[in-house]
Design a protein around this motif. Structure first.
Motif, PDB file in Angstrom:
ATOM      1  N   LEU A   1      25.837  13.284   7.231  1.00  9.54           N
ATOM      2  CA  LEU A   1      25.850  14.533   7.978  1.00  9.54           C
ATOM      3  C   LEU A   1      24.904  15.527   7.322  1.00  9.54           C
ATOM      4  O   LEU A   1      25.031  15.829   6.127  1.00  9.54           O
ATOM      5  CB  LEU A   1      27.267  15.110   8.012  1.00  9.54           C
ATOM      6  CG  LEU A   1      27.416  16.534   8.563  1.00  9.54           C
ATOM      7  CD1 LEU A   1      27.011  16.600  10.034  1.00  9.54           C
ATOM      8  CD2 LEU A   1      28.856  17.032   8.389  1.00  9.54           C
ATOM      9  N   TYR A   2      23.947  16.038   8.100  1.00  9.57           N
ATOM     10  CA  TYR A   2      23.044  17.093   7.672  1.00  9.57           C
ATOM     11  C   TYR A   2      23.162  18.258   8.656  1.00  9.57           C
ATOM     12  O   TYR A   2      23.569  18.062   9.805  1.00  9.57           O
ATOM     13  CB  TYR A   2      21.591  16.605   7.642  1.00  9.57           C
ATOM     14  CG  TYR A   2      21.314  15.562   6.593  1.00  9.57           C
ATOM     15  CD1 TYR A   2      20.846  15.927   5.326  1.00  9.57           C
ATOM     16  CD2 TYR A   2      21.512  14.212   6.851  1.00  9.57           C
ATOM     17  CE1 TYR A   2      20.598  14.973   4.353  1.00  9.57           C
ATOM     18  CE2 TYR A   2      21.269  13.248   5.874  1.00  9.57           C
ATOM     19  CZ  TYR A   2      20.811  13.637   4.634  1.00  9.57           C
ATOM     20  OH  TYR A   2      20.565  12.692   3.670  1.00  9.57           O
ATOM     21  N   ALA A   3      22.812  19.447   8.203  1.00 11.95           N
ATOM     22  CA  ALA A   3      22.923  20.619   9.069  1.00 11.95           C
ATOM     23  C   ALA A   3      21.847  21.637   8.720  1.00 11.95           C
ATOM     24  O   ALA A   3      21.311  21.653   7.617  1.00 11.95           O
ATOM     25  CB  ALA A   3      24.306  21.258   8.932  1.00 11.95           C
ATOM     26  N   ARG A   4      21.533  22.497   9.682  1.00  8.64           N
ATOM     27  CA  ARG A   4      20.570  23.568   9.455  1.00  8.64           C
ATOM     28  C   ARG A   4      21.117  24.601   8.474  1.00  8.64           C
ATOM     29  O   ARG A   4      20.365  25.293   7.800  1.00  8.64           O
ATOM     30  CB  ARG A   4      20.229  24.257  10.773  1.00  8.64           C
ATOM     31  CG  ARG A   4      19.432  23.403  11.737  1.00  8.64           C
ATOM     32  CD  ARG A   4      18.053  23.095  11.216  1.00  8.64           C
ATOM     33  NE  ARG A   4      17.213  22.505  12.259  1.00  8.64           N
ATOM     34  CZ  ARG A   4      16.017  21.989  12.033  1.00  8.64           C
ATOM     35  NH1 ARG A   4      15.517  21.990  10.806  1.00  8.64           N
ATOM     36  NH2 ARG A   4      15.315  21.479  13.017  1.00  8.64           N
ATOM     37  N   ASN A   5      22.438  24.723   8.432  1.00  6.48           N
ATOM     38  CA  ASN A   5      23.090  25.720   7.598  1.00  6.48           C
ATOM     39  C   ASN A   5      24.114  25.035   6.713  1.00  6.48           C
ATOM     40  O   ASN A   5      24.785  24.095   7.143  1.00  6.48           O
ATOM     41  CB  ASN A   5      23.775  26.762   8.498  1.00  6.48           C
ATOM     42  CG  ASN A   5      24.163  28.004   7.732  1.00  6.48           C
ATOM     43  OD1 ASN A   5      24.892  27.924   6.741  1.00  6.48           O
ATOM     44  ND2 ASN A   5      23.688  29.158   8.182  1.00  6.48           N
ATOM     45  N   GLN A   6      24.252  25.493   5.487  1.00  6.62           N
ATOM     46  CA  GLN A   6      25.211  24.886   4.561  1.00  6.62           C
ATOM     47  C   GLN A   6      26.653  25.180   4.947  1.00  6.62           C
ATOM     48  O   GLN A   6      27.555  24.448   4.568  1.00  6.62           O
ATOM     49  CB  GLN A   6      24.958  25.395   3.144  1.00  6.62           C
ATOM     50  CG  GLN A   6      23.594  25.017   2.598  1.00  6.62           C
ATOM     51  CD  GLN A   6      23.320  25.695   1.274  1.00  6.62           C
ATOM     52  OE1 GLN A   6      24.206  25.835   0.444  1.00  6.62           O
ATOM     53  NE2 GLN A   6      22.089  26.129   1.073  1.00  6.62           N
ATOM     54  N   ASN A   7      26.878  26.262   5.676  1.00 11.56           N
ATOM     55  CA  ASN A   7      28.231  26.649   6.081  1.00 11.56           C
ATOM     56  C   ASN A   7      28.568  26.017   7.423  1.00 11.56           C
ATOM     57  O   ASN A   7      28.116  26.470   8.468  1.00 11.56           O
ATOM     58  CB  ASN A   7      28.344  28.177   6.170  1.00 11.56           C
ATOM     59  CG  ASN A   7      28.064  28.840   4.836  1.00 11.56           C
ATOM     60  OD1 ASN A   7      28.533  28.382   3.798  1.00 11.56           O
ATOM     61  ND2 ASN A   7      27.281  29.910   4.865  1.00 11.56           N
ATOM     62  N   MET A   8      29.367  24.965   7.372  1.00 13.62           N
ATOM     63  CA  MET A   8      29.732  24.229   8.581  1.00 13.62           C
ATOM     64  C   MET A   8      31.015  24.795   9.184  1.00 13.62           C
ATOM     65  O   MET A   8      31.924  25.214   8.479  1.00 13.62           O
ATOM     66  CB  MET A   8      29.948  22.751   8.242  1.00 13.62           C
ATOM     67  CG  MET A   8      28.735  22.058   7.677  1.00 13.62           C
ATOM     68  SD  MET A   8      27.523  21.720   8.962  1.00 13.62           S
ATOM     69  CE  MET A   8      28.411  20.503   9.927  1.00 13.62           C
ATOM     70  N   SER A   9      31.089  24.760  10.517  1.00 17.53           N
ATOM     71  CA  SER A   9      32.311  25.177  11.191  1.00 17.53           C
ATOM     72  C   SER A   9      33.328  24.035  11.151  1.00 17.53           C
ATOM     73  O   SER A   9      32.978  22.865  10.940  1.00 17.53           O
ATOM     74  CB  SER A   9      32.014  25.539  12.652  1.00 17.53           C
ATOM     75  OG  SER A   9      31.678  24.372  13.394  1.00 17.53           O
ATOM     76  N   LYS A  10      34.599  24.369  11.357  1.00 24.21           N
ATOM     77  CA  LYS A  10      35.641  23.352  11.383  1.00 24.21           C
ATOM     78  C   LYS A  10      35.399  22.354  12.510  1.00 24.21           C
ATOM     79  O   LYS A  10      35.655  21.157  12.361  1.00 24.21           O
ATOM     80  CB  LYS A  10      37.016  24.012  11.550  1.00 24.21           C
ATOM     81  CG  LYS A  10      37.480  24.792  10.329  1.00 24.21           C
ATOM     82  CD  LYS A  10      38.879  25.365  10.554  1.00 24.21           C
ATOM     83  CE  LYS A  10      39.354  26.124   9.320  1.00 24.21           C
ATOM     84  NZ  LYS A  10      40.711  26.701   9.525  1.00 24.21           N
ATOM     85  N   THR A  11      34.890  22.845  13.626  1.00 19.08           N
ATOM     86  CA  THR A  11      34.609  21.975  14.773  1.00 19.08           C
ATOM     87  C   THR A  11      33.534  20.952  14.444  1.00 19.08           C
ATOM     88  O   THR A  11      33.645  19.773  14.788  1.00 19.08           O
ATOM     89  CB  THR A  11      34.168  22.818  15.987  1.00 19.08           C
ATOM     90  OG1 THR A  11      35.197  23.751  16.316  1.00 19.08           O
ATOM     91  CG2 THR A  11      33.889  21.927  17.195  1.00 19.08           C
TER      92      THR A  11
END
Length: 206
Positions: free
Chosen positions: A147-157
């Motif tokens: 899992l990668y994301a644009r932002n380090q702070n991921m939502s619970k969803t």
């Protein structure tokens, strides 16, 4: 009355846990003409899951990391520069690339031999990047998911979506490792224009 409420809650919990995840909807990503451009740029490493014990051991040692996806001279190919912090060391690799083709799954391939190592998965948000990989070793097949994301702070969803994907792939909760991000300083990228242009045959760099 209290006992009846407890029984009701437990019954609902059992029903919810038994609800199907609709895994048939979690198909490989089918890109449109703009998908390649949407994949460009930095993606922060959030978590990984694997059935292969050695991969789990590797993920436990990763503090933080990111992918930097760049264009190449081949429009359907995108260079993946990977950077991770393991203890006090920065490790970088550009040994894989994305092959983006219309009406087909977006594949992750080894640059050295063009062998497919994984594929992008569907997600509900353009802000997350799910990579499924398959490893064949000693007559066994092992599945993994990153899992990668644009932002380090991921939502619970978004985190729940990752866990659902992992569960549909047969991965257990204890096979999911989250990056702790205890070190704020990221490995700095040391890329050159020539490296990007040679994406079709990049070599492992440390």
């Amino acid at each position: 009355m209290a006992l009846a409420c407890i029984v009701t809650v437990l019954s609902l919990a059992h029903l919810l846990s038994a609800m199907p995840l609709h895994c048939e909807l979690l198909l490989p990503q089918i890109p449109d003409n703009t998908t390649a451009s949407k994949l460009l740029g930095k993606w922060f490493y959030i978590a990984g899951a694997s059935q292969f014990p050695f991969h789990l051991l590797e993920m436990v040692q990763i503090d933080n990391g990111y992918l930097d996806v760049n264009p190449t001279e081949q429009e359907q190919e995108l260079l993946i520069n990977q950077h991770i912090t393991v203890r006090d060391k920065c490790l970088s690799s550009n040994s894989a690339y994305l092959e983006v083709s219309i009406n087909n799954a977006t594949l992750i391939k080894y640059a050295k031999n063009q062998r497919t190592m994984g594929k992008l998965m569907n997600s509900s948000s353009e802000e997350i990047f799910l990579i499924q990989y398959q490893l064949h070793k000693e007559e066994k097949n092992y599945t993994g998911l990153y899992l990668y994301a644009r932002n380090q702070n991921m939502s619970k969803t978004q985190l729940e979506e990752f866990r659902d994907h992992a569960k549909c792939l047969g991965l257990r909760e204890e096979e999911i490792i989250y990056a702790p991000w205890q070190k704020k300083e990221l490995c700095q990228m040391k890329e050159t224009k020539q490296m990007i242009l040679q994406a079709r045959r990049p070599q492992l760099q440390y």
